[in-house]
Design a protein around this motif. Structure first.
Motif, PDB file in Angstrom:
ATOM      1  N   VAL A   6       0.854  -1.170   0.000  1.00 55.93           N
ATOM      2  CA  VAL A   6       0.000   0.000   0.000  1.00 55.93           C
ATOM      3  C   VAL A   6       0.897   1.230   0.000  1.00 55.93           C
ATOM      4  CG1 VAL A   6      -1.742   1.283   1.304  1.00 55.93           C
ATOM      5  CG2 VAL A   6      -1.815  -1.209   1.259  1.00 55.93           C
ATOM      6  N   LEU A   7       0.545   2.202  -0.796  1.00 53.30           N
ATOM      7  CA  LEU A   7       1.271   3.463  -0.851  1.00 53.30           C
ATOM      8  C   LEU A   7       0.371   4.538  -0.244  1.00 53.30           C
ATOM      9  CD1 LEU A   7       2.655   3.183  -4.502  1.00 53.30           C
ATOM     10  CD2 LEU A   7       3.873   2.710  -2.368  1.00 53.30           C
ATOM     11  N   PRO A   8       0.402   4.704   1.074  1.00 52.43           N
ATOM     12  CA  PRO A   8      -0.555   5.594   1.725  1.00 52.43           C
ATOM     13  C   PRO A   8      -0.449   7.055   1.301  1.00 52.43           C
ATOM     14  CG  PRO A   8       1.093   4.810   3.294  1.00 52.43           C
ATOM     15  CD  PRO A   8       1.283   4.047   2.026  1.00 52.43           C
ATOM     16  N   ILE A   9       0.741   7.538   1.050  1.00 54.44           N
ATOM     17  CA  ILE A   9       0.886   8.933   0.624  1.00 54.44           C
ATOM     18  C   ILE A   9       0.263   9.105  -0.757  1.00 54.44           C
ATOM     19  CG2 ILE A   9       2.534  10.755   0.039  1.00 54.44           C
ATOM     20  CD1 ILE A   9       4.429   9.449   2.163  1.00 54.44           C
ATOM     21  N   THR A  10       0.590   8.196  -1.653  1.00 51.40           N
ATOM     22  CA  THR A  10       0.041   8.258  -3.007  1.00 51.40           C
ATOM     23  C   THR A  10      -1.474   8.117  -2.984  1.00 51.40           C
ATOM     24  OG1 THR A  10       2.082   7.341  -3.906  1.00 51.40           O
ATOM     25  CG2 THR A  10       0.112   7.199  -5.295  1.00 51.40           C
ATOM     26  N   LEU A  11      -1.975   7.147  -2.222  1.00 47.79           N
ATOM     27  CA  LEU A  11      -3.430   6.957  -2.149  1.00 47.79           C
ATOM     28  C   LEU A  11      -4.136   8.204  -1.617  1.00 47.79           C
ATOM     29  CD1 LEU A  11      -3.648   3.286  -0.847  1.00 47.79           C
ATOM     30  CD2 LEU A  11      -4.404   4.144  -3.073  1.00 47.79           C
ATOM     31  N   GLY A  12      -3.572   8.801  -0.599  1.00 45.92           N
ATOM     32  CA  GLY A  12      -4.157  10.028  -0.053  1.00 45.92           C
ATOM     33  C   GLY A  12      -4.125  11.167  -1.053  1.00 45.92           C
ATOM     34  N   ALA A  13      -2.989  11.310  -1.748  1.00 47.45           N
ATOM     35  CA  ALA A  13      -2.854  12.380  -2.736  1.00 47.45           C
ATOM     36  C   ALA A  13      -3.808  12.175  -3.911  1.00 47.45           C
ATOM     37  CB  ALA A  13      -1.412  12.466  -3.225  1.00 47.45           C
ATOM     38  N   VAL A  14      -3.924  10.939  -4.376  1.00 45.37           N
ATOM     39  CA  VAL A  14      -4.832  10.649  -5.499  1.00 45.37           C
ATOM     40  C   VAL A  14      -6.284  10.900  -5.090  1.00 45.37           C
ATOM     41  CG1 VAL A  14      -5.719   8.803  -6.986  1.00 45.37           C
ATOM     42  CG2 VAL A  14      -3.258   9.073  -6.666  1.00 45.37           C
ATOM     43  N   ALA A  15      -6.649  10.483  -3.892  1.00 47.32           N
ATOM     44  CA  ALA A  15      -8.023  10.710  -3.419  1.00 47.32           C
ATOM     45  C   ALA A  15      -8.317  12.202  -3.316  1.00 47.32           C
ATOM     46  CB  ALA A  15      -8.227  10.023  -2.071  1.00 47.32           C
ATOM     47  N   ALA A  16      -7.388  12.951  -2.740  1.00 46.74           N
ATOM     48  CA  ALA A  16      -7.579  14.402  -2.622  1.00 46.74           C
ATOM     49  C   ALA A  16      -7.639  15.048  -4.003  1.00 46.74           C
ATOM     50  CB  ALA A  16      -6.459  15.015  -1.789  1.00 46.74           C
ATOM     51  N   ALA A  17      -6.784  14.596  -4.920  1.00 50.71           N
ATOM     52  CA  ALA A  17      -6.790  15.140  -6.281  1.00 50.71           C
ATOM     53  C   ALA A  17      -8.131  14.862  -6.966  1.00 50.71           C
ATOM     54  CB  ALA A  17      -5.643  14.552  -7.097  1.00 50.71           C
ATOM     55  N   ALA A  18      -8.684  13.677  -6.749  1.00 49.50           N
ATOM     56  CA  ALA A  18      -9.988  13.348  -7.339  1.00 49.50           C
ATOM     57  C   ALA A  18     -11.065  14.292  -6.814  1.00 49.50           C
ATOM     58  CB  ALA A  18     -10.356  11.897  -7.041  1.00 49.50           C
ATOM     59  N   LEU A  19     -11.026  14.576  -5.515  1.00 48.95           N
ATOM     60  CA  LEU A  19     -12.017  15.490  -4.930  1.00 48.95           C
ATOM     61  C   LEU A  19     -11.848  16.908  -5.469  1.00 48.95           C
ATOM     62  CD1 LEU A  19     -12.031  14.197  -1.243  1.00 48.95           C
ATOM     63  CD2 LEU A  19     -13.757  13.795  -3.036  1.00 48.95           C
ATOM     64  N   ILE A  20     -10.614  17.363  -5.615  1.00 54.21           N
ATOM     65  CA  ILE A  20     -10.365  18.693  -6.174  1.00 54.21           C
ATOM     66  C   ILE A  20     -10.844  18.740  -7.622  1.00 54.21           C
ATOM     67  CG2 ILE A  20      -8.572  20.356  -6.845  1.00 54.21           C
ATOM     68  CD1 ILE A  20      -7.001  19.366  -4.321  1.00 54.21           C
TER      69      ILE A  20
END
Length: 132
Positions: A6-20
Motif C-alpha cells: 500500500v502506498l498511503p501517501i500516493t493513495l491520499g494524494a490521489v483521493a484528494a486530487a480526485a475530490l479537487i
C-alpha cells in the motif's frame, strides 16, 4: 528491500486530487447553468477562467502523482513526500480560486509557483533517487 503493498501517501494524494477535480468540474457547471452555456465557453469570461483552472489542474496533476508514487516506492514512509503532496494540492485549490480574479486573484500566482516548484523539486528528488 520489500516493496510496500500500500502506498498511503500516493493513495491520499490521489483521493484528494480526485475530490479537487470534482470541485473544479462543479465550479464550471455552476457557471454553465447560470449563464446558460451548454457547449464550449460561450465567450463567457468567468466560464473560460474556470475551464482553464480545471484544465490546468488536469495538465499538471498526473505527472505530480506519478512522481509521488515513484518516490514513495523509492522512499517508503517519507514525511517530506506527504508534506510536498499536501502543499501541491493546496496550491491547486489556491490556483482554482485565484483564476476567478477578484479579491483572491493572487491565489493564481501562488498556486502556479507552488505547482512549478513542486514539479521541479520532485523531478530533482527522483533523479537523485535514481542515481543513488
Amino acid at each position: 528491500m520489500t516493496l510496500p503493498l500500500v502506498l498511503p501517501i500516493t493513495l491520499g494524494a490521489v483521493a484528494a486530487a480526485a475530490l479537487i477535480n470534482i470541485w473544479l468540474s462543479i465550479r464550471c457547471g455552476q457557471v454553465r447553468t447560470a449563464e446558460k452555456v451548454s457547449v464550449g465557453d460561450g465567450g463567457n469570461d468567468k466560464l473560460i477562467r474556470r475551464m482553464r483552472a480545471h484544465a490546468n489542474f488536469n495538465e499538471n496533476t498526473p505527472i505530480v502523482l506519478v512522481l509521488i508514487a515513484a518516490l514513495e516506492l523509492a522512499n517508503p514512509g517519507s514525511p517530506a513526500l506527504a508534506v510536498v503532496a499536501g502543499v501541491y494540492l493546496a496550491g491547486r485549490v489556491m490556483h482554482g480560486l485565484g483564476m476567478d480574479g477578484g479579491s483572491f486573484a493572487i491565489g493564481r500566482m501562488i498556486g502556479t509557483l507552488i505547482t512549478l516548484l513542486t514539479l521541479l523539486g520532485l523531478a530533482i528528488w527522483a533523479i537523485m533517487s535514481a542515481m543513488a
